[in-house]
Design a protein around this motif. Structure first.
Motif, PDB file in Angstrom:
ATOM      1  N   ARG A 124       0.822  -1.389  -0.068  1.00 30.02           N
ATOM      2  CA  ARG A 124      -0.010  -0.047   0.028  1.00 30.02           C
ATOM      3  C   ARG A 124       0.782   1.377  -0.140  1.00 30.02           C
ATOM      4  O   ARG A 124       0.418   2.217  -0.304  1.00 30.02           O
ATOM      5  CB  ARG A 124      -0.895  -0.191   1.158  1.00 30.02           C
TER       6      ARG A 124
ATOM      7  N   SER B 268       3.317   1.594  -1.771  1.00 26.86           N
ATOM      8  CA  SER B 268       3.688   1.878  -3.105  1.00 26.86           C
ATOM      9  C   SER B 268       2.570   2.210  -4.344  1.00 26.86           C
ATOM     10  O   SER B 268       1.392   2.126  -3.906  1.00 26.86           O
ATOM     11  CB  SER B 268       4.514   0.624  -3.760  1.00 26.86           C
ATOM     12  N   SER B 269       3.009   2.579  -5.460  1.00 23.73           N
ATOM     13  CA  SER B 269       2.012   2.598  -6.430  1.00 23.73           C
ATOM     14  C   SER B 269       1.368   1.469  -7.168  1.00 23.73           C
ATOM     15  O   SER B 269       0.524   1.283  -7.871  1.00 23.73           O
ATOM     16  CB  SER B 269       2.388   3.790  -7.415  1.00 23.73           C
TER      17      SER B 269
ATOM     18  N   PRO C 195      -0.542  -1.318  -6.188  1.00 26.39           N
ATOM     19  CA  PRO C 195      -2.076  -1.479  -6.336  1.00 26.39           C
ATOM     20  C   PRO C 195      -2.833  -0.690  -7.301  1.00 26.39           C
ATOM     21  O   PRO C 195      -3.701  -1.101  -7.891  1.00 26.39           O
ATOM     22  CB  PRO C 195      -2.482  -1.321  -4.805  1.00 26.39           C
ATOM     23  N   ASP C 196      -2.497   0.734  -7.325  1.00 22.83           N
ATOM     24  CA  ASP C 196      -3.273   1.708  -8.019  1.00 22.83           C
ATOM     25  C   ASP C 196      -3.249   1.101  -9.628  1.00 22.83           C
ATOM     26  O   ASP C 196      -4.089   1.393 -10.410  1.00 22.83           O
ATOM     27  CB  ASP C 196      -2.896   2.881  -7.917  1.00 22.83           C
ATOM     28  N   GLN C 197      -1.877   0.765  -9.944  1.00 17.48           N
ATOM     29  CA  GLN C 197      -1.620   0.732 -11.471  1.00 17.48           C
ATOM     30  C   GLN C 197      -1.872  -0.557 -11.747  1.00 17.48           C
ATOM     31  O   GLN C 197      -1.748  -1.046 -13.114  1.00 17.48           O
ATOM     32  CB  GLN C 197      -0.003   1.041 -11.460  1.00 17.48           C
TER      33      GLN C 197
ATOM     34  N   ARG D 207      -7.109  -7.230 -10.466  1.00 16.24           N
ATOM     35  CA  ARG D 207      -7.313  -7.108  -8.984  1.00 16.24           C
ATOM     36  C   ARG D 207      -6.650  -7.637  -8.203  1.00 16.24           C
ATOM     37  O   ARG D 207      -5.853  -8.622  -8.382  1.00 16.24           O
ATOM     38  CB  ARG D 207      -8.849  -7.275  -9.178  1.00 16.24           C
TER      39      ARG D 207
ATOM     40  N   ARG E 131      -9.858  -2.411 -14.142  1.00 15.89           N
ATOM     41  CA  ARG E 131      -9.872  -1.538 -13.081  1.00 15.89           C
ATOM     42  C   ARG E 131      -9.252  -0.404 -12.939  1.00 15.89           C
ATOM     43  O   ARG E 131      -8.049  -0.128 -13.358  1.00 15.89           O
ATOM     44  CB  ARG E 131      -9.551  -2.738 -11.995  1.00 15.89           C
TER      45      ARG E 131
END
Lengths: 551, 551
Positions: free
Chosen positions: A518, A520-521, A523-525, A529, A551
């Motif tokens: 969390r 780091s970037s 999970p967003d990128q 899922r 997503r």
């Protein structure tokens, strides 16, 4: 520090007293002999057996470790100084003390930086091959003093005394303890008494030398030993510090490895806890103390510590007692110490190092793991052909190579569903079903720089083997940590898969790993899922297409 | 070998041709500049760009790698030879070629021994810190040629030309590609054209020098470049081989690390497979070819390979074409090459290495893993203060230290039964019940020399925490391998537990691990039993006492 003294129980005293006496009697011939191995006057070996064990008793964590001169460390000391000064000169002695300071400083620094985990640096086969190779080098180096001349020549009186001493010691080694046991001596006591054979043989040889004035027949003797305690020695030779840096580093490293392996063996027997960072500090301080005594690098020795343990040592008080006894021996008249015949001392060294020639590790490794057996052989041959210092480096390279090689081959399994259940298993071992377009891989290792490339390669291999893949799920149950290198690799894998229209999903990510991710970037990128379970991932992805589920 | 040629598709030709032309135009200023970094005459950089990439095309496995001079490797070359010969002398050039041979031989040997896994030696933070440190050293080294005199002095005409070139290159770097894109050029083409800015600036500066005869105003020029192809160079200087051994080893290592990291980046973009052992052979052969050409160590460079890839390279034919073009440039009149102004070449070097000053890795590591960020900083500072060679060693020590540290801390869980089920789970995370006298531990790591001691310590800690333990069960589900060191440690643990009246049992041992253990004496000597499942172990051991169940 000194916790053992604060909680000292009276009941421990008899054992400590007996062990102290036994170890002191073992130390006198051993210390003088190992000083000779290091190219130093014999008295330096006695100096190395007084202050260093006292200081170790203050700082170390092992209860039964006996710190002092040790054959391999003396060999390394002699080899390191040989290019700088001739053996027996004053400069040689000054440099040996400086080397102890360098090694001690290295050990103290490592202790302060809490680098105790470095004790795990050598694999057992590498350590065993190094020990056997060094033992052979030491034994070979003692053939000349044993015979009184360089072979194939010999000096008859010296050779007779040396070979007779050798024969007696070999006999005592093999048969004395069983004999004593048959005579009704308790097994432990029999073993301990047998260990005093070198002292007895040396005393007997000294008696023979004195009685028949063998010095006049050309047998080399130790020569006058200055009476009194060691003088504080802070003499330095500024030119040589640089040259001593690398050997000091290697000697510090070997001191730690040898001492830890001895201490661990005994700690396990006593169910005791060893603190490797305190061992570093204890050994470092002992080596600084050895420098102050004008001696040379010291370490804990398995053979001597085992005798200490067997003779009943309960606490470091045993070492304190043996140090006090040795100090007394130097304060009392030391005339008799001058008459110790060198051929007999050479015989004690040869018998001592023959005890280190164990081939069990090689045999076991040969049957169990041929690669480990090869590492043994390469290290041993390295010591024999390139010298003891290069042997340490060969050992480090081999151990590290093995470590990376092992770490770089993580296990990765393709998972399929056991029909009718929520369970997913390795398809190679279970009748598990995969579904088209969905590839599930379980990574059975922590992800870090040593294995990210092979994990990556394996993933690409599996993608090539499953050409219709639209979703890749990584089961992370066995992954307890992801380092920065692996984080970048995952991000790059994600980007590459995205570009190829494949969704990257994670399943069963452990709590602590998820907490870190969390920050780091990733999970967003992520193109896909993060699922709680593999079954949830499979159910969800089988019912959707990647285009409908960005997503 | 040459598989790419056998399966060559006509459709790949236009891309390869275009990329070959672009890379050749990039190579001319870059090769000459990096030869200067290595303290060599500029023409050596052109030699290094002809035969080495041709040979790499024969043996290497990457399709788009561009092998030739590279800034960091040139810096290391210069640093290694500096103590042996003055820059610009004939001896310096001979030693540079010999260094390429040593590095090449090391790489070939590693390839033959299949040591490709060593590419995983450096963590990404260490590699990044090393690259940034080296870039700063290189850039600082170019300030003097840029200004025409050592700062704080400068030579006005040189400084004007150098700073003007620098300004143009920095502008081109930041704004040329976006400008071209806005003018309607395809993004990839815009990027590729922007990469040719150094060639254009160098040509323009050469034109200015020729037009205004700036050489007469004291601006340093490359000087006459001998026309024709490189002569076979096998000249040796026997005295220096020993001195070149260590730097050659380090350079070979860095050549491999840099080239692999570039090739892996591109292989991932193309979904291609890279064979690290073939890369070792390809790079080794290329360096031997560089020696034969009288050049210096070469490697694959990310910046140049990325241009090769972006310009459309499909196969190593692109490198062959660029090598042929460079050879042509040397066969044609080379008079114009003599007029290249050194301040402009210095500007191209500075701009090139500024591109390697990426701080993303440091930033990410700082947020994600402070230890990795520290490794970055220590390596970078090591290069800046101790030099590039010591920097490599610092990096190796840090990476290995990290590796051992991580490996030495395996996860071990105390297991308990989830009431009413057959499942056993970590008692810290699940409401699982333990039973008196029975301690069940799950070891979540392969057992090997790097972690046996901490596993042992942890087991002893748990035994102390559970003083009534009669049976210790080790769940081995997560253990995929046990090396010889760990085998000995298990045997010693078994003996020690036996002596204390505790039975050692194993559960869920994997098939391959069990097969190996059968080659050892451990199963026969085990104080307890080997169970198929943890539940079976628990059921059996809860219903018996250890005395009744010796095996």
């Amino acid at each position: 520090m000194l916790e053992w003294l604060r909680h000292y129980r009276r009941a421990a005293l008899p054992g400590d007293l007996g062990a102290g006496v036994v170890v002191a009697m073992m130390m006198i011939p051993q210390g003088m002999a190992y000083a000779l191995v290091a190219g130093l006057p014999p008295v330096a070996g006695l100096y190395a057996s007084i202050l260093p064990p006292l200081v170790y008793a203050l700082f170390g964590s092992s209860m039964t470790q006996s710190v002092g001169p040790m054959a391999i460390v003396s060999l390394m000391t002699g080899a390191a100084i040989a290019p700088l000064a001739a053996a027996g000169t004053g400069l040689h002695a000054v440099l040996a003390a400086q080397l102890a300071l360098v090694a001690g400083a290295v050990l103290l620094l490592c202790g302060v930086l809490r680098l105790g985990f470095l004790a795990n640096f050598f694999s057992r086969p590498v350590m065993s091959g190094f020990t056997v190779g060094s033992s052979l080098v030491i034994a070979w180096g003692q053939v000349k003093p044993l015979l009184g001349a360089a072979p194939p020549r010999w000096h008859a009186p010296s050779a007779m005394l040396g070979l007779a001493s050798l024969a007696l010691l070999v006999l005592a080694r093999g048969h004395l303890a069983p004999l004593l046991r048959r005579l009704g001596v308790r097994p432990v006591a029999a073993d301990v008494v047998a260990k005093l054979a070198p002292m007895v043989v040396v005393l007997a040889a000294t008696g023979v030398v004195a009685a028949f004035d063998l010095g006049a027949h050309g047998i080399a003797l130790t020569g006058p030993v200055p009476s009194g305690l060691p003088q504080l020695n802070l003499a330095t030779s500024p030119d040589h510090w640089r040259a001593l840096l690398q050997p000091g580093l290697l000697i510090g490293f070997v001191v730690f490895l040898i001492s830890m392996s001895a201490a661990q063996t005994l700690a396990q027997k006593r169910g005791e806890k060893l603190v490797s960072n305190r061992e570093l500090v204890g050994l470092g301080a002992a080596n600084v103390a050895s420098m102050v005594s004008g001696a040379f690098p010291v370490t804990g020795s398995l053979s001597r510590s085992a005798v200490n343990f067997a003779a009943g040592a309960n606490t470091p008080l045993a070492s304190v007692i043996s140090a006090v006894l040795l100090a007394l021996a130097l304060v009392l008249p030391t005339g008799w110490l001058a008459l110790l015949p060198l051929p007999t001392l050479a015989a004690t060294i040869i018998v001592a190092v023959l005890g280190m020639l164990e081939l069990d590790t090689l045999k076991t490794a040969w049957r169990y793991d041929r690669g480990d057996a090869l590492a043994w052989l390469v290290t041993c041959i390295g010591v024999l052909t390139l010298g003891v210092e290069a042997g340490v480096i060969v050992g480090v390279v081999l151990s590290m190579g093995t470590l990376i090689w092992r770490a770089s081959r993580p296990h990765i399994a393709v998972l399929g569903r056991i029909p009718g259940t929520e369970h997913f298993r390795n398809v190679d071992r279970y009748p598990a079903a995969t579904s088209a377009g969905l590839l599930i891989l379980r990574i059975d290792a922590n992800l870090f720089f040593g294995n990210v490339e092979s994990v990556n390669e394996r993933i690409e291999d599996e993608l090539r083997a499953h050409p219709g893949t639209r979703h890749l799920v990584l089961n992370m149950l066995a992954v307890s940590s992801i380092d920065t290198t692996a984080l970048f690799a995952l991000a790059e894998l994600n980007a590459s898969l995205k570009a190829r229209g494949i969704g990257l999903h994670l399943a069963e990510v452990k709590g602590p790993v998820m907490d870190r991710l969390r920050d780091s970037s990733l999970p967003d990128q992520l193109g896909g899922r993060i699922f709680l379970s593999t079954a949830m991932a499979a159910d969800h992805l089988n019912s959707t297409s990647p285009e409908k589920d960005p997503r």
